[in-house]
Motif scaffolding. Sequence first.
Motif, PDB file in Angstrom:
ATOM      1  N   CYS A 133       0.830  -1.208   0.000  1.00  0.00           N
ATOM      2  CA  CYS A 133       0.000   0.000   0.000  1.00  0.00           C
ATOM      3  C   CYS A 133       0.860   1.252   0.000  1.00  0.00           C
ATOM      4  CB  CYS A 133      -0.930  -0.010   1.216  1.00  0.00           C
ATOM      5  SG  CYS A 133      -0.063   0.042   2.799  1.00  0.00           S
ATOM      6  N   VAL A 134       2.006   1.209   0.681  1.00  0.00           N
ATOM      7  CA  VAL A 134       2.873   2.388   0.751  1.00  0.00           C
ATOM      8  C   VAL A 134       3.567   2.630  -0.575  1.00  0.00           C
ATOM      9  CG1 VAL A 134       4.899   3.389   1.874  1.00  0.00           C
ATOM     10  CG2 VAL A 134       3.213   2.135   3.235  1.00  0.00           C
ATOM     11  N   PHE A 135       4.136   1.584  -1.153  1.00  0.00           N
ATOM     12  CA  PHE A 135       4.967   1.780  -2.341  1.00  0.00           C
ATOM     13  C   PHE A 135       4.140   1.937  -3.618  1.00  0.00           C
ATOM     14  CE2 PHE A 135       7.871  -0.289   0.656  1.00  0.00           C
ATOM     15  CZ  PHE A 135       8.847   0.688   0.696  1.00  0.00           C
ATOM     16  N   VAL A 136       3.007   1.275  -3.708  1.00  0.00           N
ATOM     17  CA  VAL A 136       2.165   1.448  -4.894  1.00  0.00           C
ATOM     18  C   VAL A 136       1.674   2.890  -4.991  1.00  0.00           C
ATOM     19  CG1 VAL A 136      -0.032   0.835  -5.953  1.00  0.00           C
ATOM     20  CG2 VAL A 136       1.469  -0.959  -5.081  1.00  0.00           C
ATOM     21  N   PHE A 137       1.262   3.446  -3.845  1.00  0.00           N
ATOM     22  CA  PHE A 137       0.715   4.805  -3.845  1.00  0.00           C
ATOM     23  C   PHE A 137       1.745   5.860  -3.433  1.00  0.00           C
ATOM     24  CE2 PHE A 137      -3.036   2.063  -3.104  1.00  0.00           C
ATOM     25  CZ  PHE A 137      -3.737   2.379  -4.255  1.00  0.00           C
ATOM     26  N   LEU A 138       3.002   5.491  -3.456  1.00  0.00           N
ATOM     27  CA  LEU A 138       4.058   6.435  -3.123  1.00  0.00           C
ATOM     28  C   LEU A 138       4.011   7.702  -3.986  1.00  0.00           C
ATOM     29  CD1 LEU A 138       6.567   6.948  -1.366  1.00  0.00           C
ATOM     30  CD2 LEU A 138       7.929   5.807  -3.134  1.00  0.00           C
ATOM     31  N   PRO A 139       3.712   7.612  -5.297  1.00  0.00           N
ATOM     32  CA  PRO A 139       3.638   8.846  -6.098  1.00  0.00           C
ATOM     33  C   PRO A 139       2.621   9.850  -5.576  1.00  0.00           C
ATOM     34  CG  PRO A 139       3.724   6.923  -7.528  1.00  0.00           C
ATOM     35  CD  PRO A 139       3.537   6.408  -6.138  1.00  0.00           C
ATOM     36  N   LEU A 140       1.525   9.360  -5.022  1.00  0.00           N
ATOM     37  CA  LEU A 140       0.507  10.270  -4.484  1.00  0.00           C
ATOM     38  C   LEU A 140       1.029  10.991  -3.246  1.00  0.00           C
ATOM     39  CD1 LEU A 140      -2.679   8.040  -4.840  1.00  0.00           C
ATOM     40  CD2 LEU A 140      -1.808   9.769  -6.419  1.00  0.00           C
ATOM     41  N   MET A 141       1.736  10.257  -2.389  1.00  0.00           N
ATOM     42  CA  MET A 141       2.291  10.871  -1.182  1.00  0.00           C
ATOM     43  C   MET A 141       3.343  11.913  -1.545  1.00  0.00           C
ATOM     44  SD  MET A 141       2.788   7.458   1.153  1.00  0.00           S
ATOM     45  CE  MET A 141       1.534   6.173   1.227  1.00  0.00           C
ATOM     46  N   VAL A 142       4.206  11.565  -2.502  1.00  0.00           N
ATOM     47  CA  VAL A 142       5.241  12.504  -2.931  1.00  0.00           C
ATOM     48  C   VAL A 142       4.611  13.723  -3.591  1.00  0.00           C
ATOM     49  CG1 VAL A 142       7.212  12.820  -4.478  1.00  0.00           C
ATOM     50  CG2 VAL A 142       6.988  10.703  -3.159  1.00  0.00           C
TER      51      VAL A 142
ATOM     52  N   ASN B  48       3.318  16.090  -0.818  1.00  0.00           N
ATOM     53  CA  ASN B  48       4.383  16.796  -0.105  1.00  0.00           C
ATOM     54  C   ASN B  48       5.090  17.811  -1.000  1.00  0.00           C
ATOM     55  OD1 ASN B  48       3.949  15.294   2.249  1.00  0.00           O
ATOM     56  ND2 ASN B  48       5.321  13.671   1.575  1.00  0.00           N
ATOM     57  N   ALA B  49       5.393  17.398  -2.224  1.00  0.00           N
ATOM     58  CA  ALA B  49       6.115  18.289  -3.137  1.00  0.00           C
ATOM     59  C   ALA B  49       5.262  19.495  -3.511  1.00  0.00           C
ATOM     60  CB  ALA B  49       6.533  17.526  -4.388  1.00  0.00           C
ATOM     61  N   SER B  50       3.965  19.283  -3.696  1.00  0.00           N
ATOM     62  CA  SER B  50       3.080  20.401  -4.035  1.00  0.00           C
ATOM     63  C   SER B  50       2.988  21.392  -2.889  1.00  0.00           C
ATOM     64  CB  SER B  50       1.681  19.884  -4.391  1.00  0.00           C
ATOM     65  OG  SER B  50       1.737  19.024  -5.516  1.00  0.00           O
ATOM     66  N   ALA B  51       2.907  20.874  -1.668  1.00  0.00           N
ATOM     67  CA  ALA B  51       2.881  21.765  -0.500  1.00  0.00           C
ATOM     68  C   ALA B  51       4.176  22.550  -0.394  1.00  0.00           C
ATOM     69  CB  ALA B  51       2.647  20.950   0.768  1.00  0.00           C
TER      70      ALA B  51
ATOM     71  N   ALA C 275      -4.441  15.153  -6.611  1.00  0.00           N
ATOM     72  CA  ALA C 275      -5.471  14.794  -7.588  1.00  0.00           C
ATOM     73  C   ALA C 275      -4.895  14.669  -8.993  1.00  0.00           C
ATOM     74  CB  ALA C 275      -6.581  15.842  -7.568  1.00  0.00           C
ATOM     75  N   ILE C 276      -3.966  15.550  -9.341  1.00  0.00           N
ATOM     76  CA  ILE C 276      -3.358  15.485 -10.679  1.00  0.00           C
ATOM     77  C   ILE C 276      -2.616  14.173 -10.861  1.00  0.00           C
ATOM     78  CG2 ILE C 276      -1.585  16.519 -12.147  1.00  0.00           C
ATOM     79  CD1 ILE C 276      -2.343  19.235 -10.827  1.00  0.00           C
ATOM     80  N   MET C 277      -1.851  13.795  -9.850  1.00  0.00           N
ATOM     81  CA  MET C 277      -1.093  12.547  -9.953  1.00  0.00           C
ATOM     82  C   MET C 277      -2.012  11.338  -9.897  1.00  0.00           C
ATOM     83  SD  MET C 277       2.060  11.949 -10.475  1.00  0.00           S
ATOM     84  CE  MET C 277       2.499  10.318 -11.105  1.00  0.00           C
ATOM     85  N   ALA C 278      -3.119  11.464  -9.185  1.00  0.00           N
ATOM     86  CA  ALA C 278      -4.047  10.341  -9.050  1.00  0.00           C
ATOM     87  C   ALA C 278      -4.662   9.941 -10.385  1.00  0.00           C
ATOM     88  CB  ALA C 278      -5.146  10.687  -8.047  1.00  0.00           C
ATOM     89  N   VAL C 279      -4.807  10.918 -11.302  1.00  0.00           N
ATOM     90  CA  VAL C 279      -5.422  10.609 -12.601  1.00  0.00           C
ATOM     91  C   VAL C 279      -4.626   9.537 -13.333  1.00  0.00           C
ATOM     92  CG1 VAL C 279      -5.954  11.541 -14.880  1.00  0.00           C
ATOM     93  CG2 VAL C 279      -6.509  12.861 -12.833  1.00  0.00           C
ATOM     94  N   VAL C 280      -3.295   9.696 -13.380  1.00  0.00           N
ATOM     95  CA  VAL C 280      -2.481   8.753 -14.148  1.00  0.00           C
ATOM     96  C   VAL C 280      -2.259   7.442 -13.402  1.00  0.00           C
ATOM     97  CG1 VAL C 280      -1.330  10.592 -15.412  1.00  0.00           C
ATOM     98  CG2 VAL C 280      -0.319   9.755 -13.283  1.00  0.00           C
TER      99      VAL C 280
ATOM    100  N   PRO D  74       5.924  12.658 -10.052  1.00  0.00           N
ATOM    101  CA  PRO D  74       5.295  13.638  -9.151  1.00  0.00           C
ATOM    102  C   PRO D  74       6.219  14.798  -8.789  1.00  0.00           C
ATOM    103  CG  PRO D  74       5.777  11.594  -7.969  1.00  0.00           C
ATOM    104  CD  PRO D  74       5.960  11.311  -9.424  1.00  0.00           C
ATOM    105  N   LEU D  75       7.517  14.546  -8.712  1.00  0.00           N
ATOM    106  CA  LEU D  75       8.448  15.635  -8.416  1.00  0.00           C
ATOM    107  C   LEU D  75       8.452  16.668  -9.538  1.00  0.00           C
ATOM    108  CD1 LEU D  75      11.489  13.661  -6.929  1.00  0.00           C
ATOM    109  CD2 LEU D  75       9.964  15.201  -5.688  1.00  0.00           C
ATOM    110  N   LEU D  76       8.511  16.195 -10.779  1.00  0.00           N
ATOM    111  CA  LEU D  76       8.492  17.114 -11.918  1.00  0.00           C
ATOM    112  C   LEU D  76       7.148  17.819 -12.030  1.00  0.00           C
ATOM    113  CD1 LEU D  76      10.368  14.964 -14.610  1.00  0.00           C
ATOM    114  CD2 LEU D  76      11.259  16.881 -13.270  1.00  0.00           C
TER     115      LEU D  76
END
Length: 715
Positions: free
Chosen positions: A177-186, A189-192, A203-208, A255-257
């Motif tokens: 659960c942590v690693f599959v959804f890691l892009p959403l967590m990153v 944090n990166a957006s904040a 939400a933007i990352m969740a689409v892809v 997600p970083l980019l």
Amino acid sequence: MAHEPAQQIIDAVGGPDNIASLTHCATRLRFQLHDGDKADPTAVEKIPGVLGAVPQAGDRFQVVIGGGVQNVYNEIMALPVMAGVGGGAGGTGGGDSDADIKARERAKGPRGTNAWLDSLFEFLSDSFRPILGALLGASLFITFMALMATLGVIPAWNSPGVTLDPSWAFVNLMWQCVFVFLPLMVAYNASAKVGADPWVGFAIMAVVMLPVFTALGAGVEKTALFGFEQAQVAIVQIWGLPMPIADYSSQVFPPLLMAAVLGPLYKLLRRIIPENVQLIFVPFLAMLIMIPLTAFLIGPIGVYVGAGLASALAAINSFSPFIFAIVIPLAYPFMVPLGLHWPINAIMLLNIQTLGYDFIQGPMGAWNFACFGATAGVLILAWREKDKDMRQTATGALAAGLLGGISEPSLYGIHLRYKRIYPRMLVGCLTGGLIIGIGSLILGLEHGITTRAFVFTSLLTIPAFDPIGLYLIAIAGAFVVAMLLVMISGYKNPDQAGAAAVAAATAGAGTVARDADEAASVSEVAGPGELLTDGSAATGATAGGAATAVATKGQGETSEVGALLQIASPLDGTAVGLDTVPDPVFAGGVMGPGVAVEPSGDTVYAPGAGTVAAAQPTGHAFGLQLDNGVEVLIHVGIDTVNLKGEGFDVKVKNGDRVETGTPLVTFDRAVIEKAGYSAITPVIVLNADAFDSVDPVKLGPVSHGDPLLYVQKKA
């Protein structure tokens, strides 16, 4: 008071009015200050529970706490003076708005020439640090599964085509659960971090990452993205435009980019859209622009960048696992303080996703355990030197390392403060790397030590590595070599040795030194008034009916319980009370009880047999551990540290054995007096709490070697 350290931290960073915002990560308090010059790193590091202070560009300031950072953060935020200070991203204090603070910071300009580089590293670090706890927890689940597979309880759960029993499959989901959804967590944090709404970034990352999005490429043959074989994507036509469909689970570069572009876009939209409708249209327009941009361009570029870096490291490892095993542990000590290890963590995740294993974490373990070994060496020395503060710092850092695989408390709390540690630690890194490299050649390991899971290299995650035997030998070698080298050579330079020794000795005596740089302390010394059990050269004396033994030769024996010991005068001159010393620290007995000598000669002699625990290179202070257990500080003059050795000729060094009357230093009183300093020399018993009493023998004229102090051992 429960909040006293919290209040001390606030005062040391310039008070609540100087705090723009305060957040925390896994080990550190992270301040955004209005004026970074008002923060006092030295004062911060003296606060109980603080492991270190790290000033940064852009008026940022970090306070290293360790695993208890959440409690300290809560205590700080509970202070009444912090009521107007914001916590979390974008919080403000002093009544200023977020825009006011940003405008002021832009007007100041960057502090230092590398402010942009600091900001980049902080962006990378802050995108990962808030999820460190989740990553640590997941890594332990992975280790547990690896251990179960090693013991034969379950099949090789991470091998292709293996199906687990539903019960074990459920356990497996606890880390997935942590690693599959890691892009959403990153993405959050990166957006904040860049000042955008973190939920919009999420939400933007969740689409892809939607299963439906991935299903758009079902049945389409995958091709190499931009001709890069490691980045396989399915190309589908969306409104007549080619869209690469990739698996974004566990990816972190997309997600970083995405956040790096979203931040400036958000600021632009806020500038051009009226405030009364920003709540509606800023998120909408940001998503309208960023979702297609991420799906068509940013996401695939992120996949490409990650695959490219992973491929480059894989090529180096394939060319020579021996070289790779040495380079990685030697590079990490310089990457971690800069935050550059976080992108490498992303490559580890990508390796596991694309190759089924990772080859970086094994050599990285050599660095981690060399780091922890150096901390263990410091801890052992701190126990030996009775340095209470360093014992606490090193114990917490070592626990965080060995149990959690977290190196930051060791780095920021100890290693970066004492630069002598780094060369010794690098030898430990090299040792571990050589063991892995040579072992890989002997065993014919094509990729060196590997793991099929992303874990933090700690004692608890050892079972996740293959071959486990070689990994164990490597990390043990790195740990032991670094530890022994630190223990043998010490971790302080001469100035730090004297300062820390004073802090250690005074802490043991229940006192506090005002300025450790102007004193030297003791940890293992001995002195002139001991009773010799072999009967050599001892004379009896009486004082007020008490039996006194004065030794003329040190043998290392300790006086019997209740005996009255004598400390000899280290100088020719006139003995006076401490209250006449023109320094409130000595005059008030803060350093401990004793007596002072107005010198008439120009040489300081050892007041007893023992060991030099701290000899300041400037010659102004010496700490001796006398054989009878008395710890003595001799401070030649007041504020004479400012002479930086001028007029002083030091005769001994740390660790030297001395006897009663051994010259320690000669000094030129004319130089001292010309500079406007007093030559009065306090002679202090630092560990007075180990004795019943410390009293002057007499005041008045004395010669070196004459009895100066009586020290009564506890009955």
